[in-house]
Design an enzyme around this catalytic site. Structure first.
Site, mmCIF file in Angstrom:
data_model
loop_
_atom_site.group_PDB
_atom_site.id
_atom_site.type_symbol
_atom_site.label_atom_id
_atom_site.label_comp_id
_atom_site.label_asym_id
_atom_site.label_seq_id
_atom_site.Cartn_x
_atom_site.Cartn_y
_atom_site.Cartn_z
ATOM 1 N N ASP A 184 0.845 -1.195 0.000
ATOM 2 C CA ASP A 184 0.000 0.000 0.000
ATOM 3 C C ASP A 184 0.881 1.245 0.000
ATOM 4 O OD1 ASP A 184 -1.894 1.942 0.342
ATOM 5 O OD2 ASP A 184 -2.674 1.180 2.235
ATOM 6 N N HIS A 214 16.688 4.748 -7.748
ATOM 7 C CA HIS A 214 16.630 4.351 -6.335
ATOM 8 C C HIS A 214 16.067 2.935 -6.193
ATOM 9 C CE1 HIS A 214 15.789 4.931 -1.952
ATOM 10 N NE2 HIS A 214 14.801 4.072 -2.233
ATOM 11 N N GLU A 215 14.934 2.673 -6.835
ATOM 12 C CA GLU A 215 14.288 1.373 -6.674
ATOM 13 C C GLU A 215 15.141 0.255 -7.268
ATOM 14 O OE1 GLU A 215 11.980 1.176 -4.689
ATOM 15 O OE2 GLU A 215 11.308 3.259 -4.599
#
Length: 431
Positions: A335, A387-388
């Site tokens: 979420d 970043h990811e």
């Protein structure tokens, strides 16, 4: 509910009809199937997968949702492990169950890649303990299939979250909470506690009763230290502004401890991994396929530094290691309501979300606005993807504000170059 290794021959699913009450006031009746996968998950989940033919397998059901509770491995309570029976049972149980469980989850992900599965949902172990009375390793997945004839019941991801008990104060915008000193309990402070728990700074936030207690003050100090903020132990303006800044959805701390390099990929490669990725859904915020090219650029940046490590784009149907896409804010994986704008996961040996491939690289396509470059009110895709992708190779969050792996990023900015802290972490994993 009984457990049996003989399903479905001797223990078919229990079939009951329940009345579901929707938020808008209307009610519907739907059939619920309750089944156990057996010791080796022998057809317990398989018969519910899309595309199976009743001509070849009994008890084939065409269902819109699967909620699977995996309690983990069950081991004999033998204190003296030198007993031969205990040793043989434990080893065989683990060797058989783990591959079977992973295979089931991999098949579900394959269905997602073929657009037959809409998504999946993992909730915290505490929520599963309450609902299913499972052990601390438990996990649940919510999977929605797309049959040829849509069923009557369509639950949105938000409704599923309400059912699993993960909604609440985390949905309150932190920006509206007043500055808080120790002992105070301002309206909405529960959202601050939820934030601290979500990102690893506080355990069991409900114990604090929406109050800035001593424990909360310690958590705030830890957060302020890692975010390079003035360390006050209070919920001050600087802390409020930082918590409301766009950030990665993964936690900063695991079990209260920080990590900058979690684990590396392991596999059939001789030395450096050769990973594959695919795209499934884009965003209407950007014209053409500019968002996809921005992600390709991010992978290329890491590849250029870690050569001969490589990232190759393939089709979604070719079983990629990484699946890239834009998702609703209430992503079944994680979420992203609030300040979270994207998330990925760590390599399979230390992943924090649902185990198995493909690993996600998901962008919030609901609350966040995306762009190419620096634009007011929007986030640069390449900067966030860089970043990811760092998480995907095994890096955790950094406490260096100049690093790509620092957990937050502002809109109207770009950060497309690896910094010293990022490079050192990567070289630690892949020397």
């Amino acid at each position: 509910m009984a457990a049996s290794a003989a399903y479905p021959a001797l223990l078919p699913a229990l079939e009951r009809t329940f009345t579901f009450h929707h938020r808008d006031g209307h009610s519907q009746q739907h059939t619920v199937l309750l089944t156990d996968g057996g010791v080796y998950d022998n057809l317990g989940l398989s018969v519910l997968e899309p595309g199976r033919s009743p001509r070849h397998t009994q008890h084939v059901y065409d269902v819109p949702f699967i909620i699977a509770c995996a309690a983990g491995l069950v081991e004999l309570a033998l204190k003296a492990r030198h007993f031969m029976a205990g040793c043989l049972y434990g080893g065989q149980r683990k060797s058989a169950a783990r591959p079977g469980d992973a295979a089931s989850r991999a098949r579900l992900r394959g269905g997602a890649g073929r657009a037959k599965i809409e998504g999946r949902r993992s909730v915290t172990p505490s929520a599963v303990d309450t609902a299913c009375r499972l052990d601390h390793r438990a996990r649940t997945d919510r999977v929605q299939f797309r049959p040829e004839q849509p069923p009557g019941l369509h639950l949105s991801p938000r409704e599923v979250l309400v059912m699993s008990g993960t909604t609440g104060s985390v949905r309150t915008r932190i920006a509206t909470v007043e500055t808080t000193k120790p002992g105070d309990s301002p309206e909405g402070f529960g959202s601050v506690l939820a934030f601290l728990q979500r990102y690893g700074y506080l355990q069991d936030a409900k114990r604090e009763h929406d109050t800035l207690t001593v424990r909360v003050s310690v958590a705030l100090r830890k957060y302020q230290r890692l975010q390079s903020l003035p360390i006050t132990g209070e919920f001050d303006e600087a802390t409020r502004e930082q918590m409301d800044t766009g950030r990665c959805g993964l936690p900063d701390l695991q079990r209260g401890m920080g990590f900058s390099a979690a684990c590396a990929w392991t596999g059939p490669w001789e030395e450096y991994p050769s990973l594959t990725y695919a795209f499934d859904q884009g965003t209407s915020d950007i014209s053409g396929d500019g968002e996809f090219q921005a992600v390709r650029n991010a992978f290329a940046t890491w590849q250029a530094f870690l050569t001969p490590m490589s990232f190759a784009e393939i089709k979604p149907t070719d079983n990629p290691d990484i699946m890239v896409g834009w998702r609703p804010t209430v992503d079944p994986d994680l979420d992203m309501t609030g300040s979270a704008i994207a998330h990925a996961d760590l390599p399979p040996d230390c992943e924090t979300l649902e185990p198995g491939l493909p690993q996600p690289l998901h962008f919030d396509n609901g609350e966040a606005t995306w762009c190419i470059g620096a634009q007011p009110g929007a986030y640069d895709v390449e900067s966030v993807a860089l970043h990811e992708a760092g998480h995907l190779i095994g890096l955790g969050h950094s406490s260096d504000p100049s690093a790509v792996m620092f957990p937050t990023i502002n809109g109207n900015t770009t950060h497309r170059n690896l910094e010293s802290d990022d490079r050192q972490g990567a070289l630690f994993l892949y020397p």
